[in-house]
Design an enzyme around this catalytic site. Sequence first.
Site, PDB file in Angstrom:
ATOM      1  N   THR A  25       0.864  -1.191   0.000  1.00 53.52           N
ATOM      2  CA  THR A  25       0.000   0.000   0.000  1.00 53.52           C
ATOM      3  C   THR A  25       0.898   1.237   0.000  1.00 53.52           C
ATOM      4  O   THR A  25       2.095   1.147   0.193  1.00 53.52           O
ATOM      5  CB  THR A  25      -0.892   0.045   1.253  1.00 53.52           C
ATOM      6  OG1 THR A  25      -0.060   0.225   2.410  1.00 53.52           O
ATOM      7  CG2 THR A  25      -1.713  -1.213   1.427  1.00 53.52           C
ATOM      8  N   VAL A  30       3.443  -1.506   4.317  1.00 54.58           N
ATOM      9  CA  VAL A  30       2.702  -0.262   4.596  1.00 54.58           C
ATOM     10  C   VAL A  30       3.694   0.896   4.612  1.00 54.58           C
ATOM     11  O   VAL A  30       4.762   0.796   5.235  1.00 54.58           O
ATOM     12  CB  VAL A  30       1.956  -0.349   5.951  1.00 54.58           C
ATOM     13  CG1 VAL A  30       1.205   0.954   6.227  1.00 54.58           C
ATOM     14  CG2 VAL A  30       0.989  -1.531   5.958  1.00 54.58           C
ATOM     15  N   ILE A  45       8.061  -2.136   6.336  1.00 54.63           N
ATOM     16  CA  ILE A  45       7.765  -0.708   6.309  1.00 54.63           C
ATOM     17  C   ILE A  45       8.267  -0.161   4.971  1.00 54.63           C
ATOM     18  O   ILE A  45       9.397  -0.440   4.562  1.00 54.63           O
ATOM     19  CB  ILE A  45       8.402   0.049   7.510  1.00 54.63           C
ATOM     20  CG1 ILE A  45       7.990   1.513   7.512  1.00 54.63           C
ATOM     21  CG2 ILE A  45       9.911  -0.102   7.540  1.00 54.63           C
ATOM     22  CD1 ILE A  45       6.595   1.787   7.963  1.00 54.63           C
ATOM     23  N   LYS A  46       7.409   0.580   4.278  1.00 51.50           N
ATOM     24  CA  LYS A  46       7.819   1.214   3.011  1.00 51.50           C
ATOM     25  C   LYS A  46       8.303   2.626   3.328  1.00 51.50           C
ATOM     26  O   LYS A  46       7.593   3.404   3.966  1.00 51.50           O
ATOM     27  CB  LYS A  46       6.644   1.287   2.052  1.00 51.50           C
ATOM     28  CG  LYS A  46       6.476   0.036   1.207  1.00 51.50           C
ATOM     29  CD  LYS A  46       5.268   0.151   0.308  1.00 51.50           C
ATOM     30  CE  LYS A  46       5.517   0.979  -0.918  1.00 51.50           C
ATOM     31  NZ  LYS A  46       4.257   1.168  -1.693  1.00 51.50           N
ATOM     32  N   ILE A  47       9.488   2.924   2.854  1.00 53.94           N
ATOM     33  CA  ILE A  47      10.082   4.239   3.113  1.00 53.94           C
ATOM     34  C   ILE A  47      10.535   4.845   1.790  1.00 53.94           C
ATOM     35  O   ILE A  47      11.310   4.214   1.062  1.00 53.94           O
ATOM     36  CB  ILE A  47      11.316   4.111   4.048  1.00 53.94           C
ATOM     37  CG1 ILE A  47      10.958   3.341   5.324  1.00 53.94           C
ATOM     38  CG2 ILE A  47      11.890   5.473   4.367  1.00 53.94           C
ATOM     39  CD1 ILE A  47      12.146   3.079   6.250  1.00 53.94           C
TER      40      ILE A  47
END
Length: 224
Positions: free
Chosen positions: A27, A58, A85-87
């Site tokens: 997402t 996310v 975790i998307k960064i």
Amino acid sequence: MLYMLDTADLEAIRHCNEFYPLAGVTTNPSIISKQKTDFWPLVEEIRAIIGPDKMLHVQTTQKQADGIVAEAKLLKERLGGNFYIKIPICEEGLKATMMLKEAGIPVTMTAIFTPAQALIAAKAGADFVAPYVNRLDNILSDGVSVVDDIVQLFNAHGIKTRVLAASFKNAEQVHKCALCGCHSVTITGDIMKTLISHPMVDTALANFDKDWKRAYGDKKILDF
Ligand code: E4P
């Protein structure tokens, strides 16, 4: 090759989770906001649908490394399971990636548009890098060839970080990424369906049915 679903649409996730070899869901803030619903119930439901073993990516909403790390820890604690975790790539993002490596939370570095960005993200410890294929195509920049360059670069340097090609408009872009050895893609449910569709399949199945019925009527193998 891993296939992930790039959506927060619960029906699409339920459907693809049932019918396709889905590796996970990704997402971003735009995808989440499209659902016009509360954040936690939505992402918790996605986790409930796909279960703990499939990946859930996310994206952070923070801009500073400390905030990104705090958000990552909270998300991991509440969503559990196989969490990433998307960064987005930037200095604070790289710092957060190195901090999260220490904390044992896997990172997908996103908004990648060049092989140089991908290489530095990988060196910082990102587990996946997500180059945006269609957004590159939209500016005449050949997204698939950027993905290809990243794959070659990682292979040449013995880098274990996987390429998660993202931002697709059609199935051809996806298949070309697969052909160049890209490790994973994140796509919509519509593109997933297009990847298995072919008009010759329909004709072949209709002919099998017709031939069988001519010989055995409505009987099925289970009826013999
Ligand atoms: C995934 O990491 C990206 O956020 C996403 O695929 C972007 O897709 P879009 O270019 O269609 O918005």
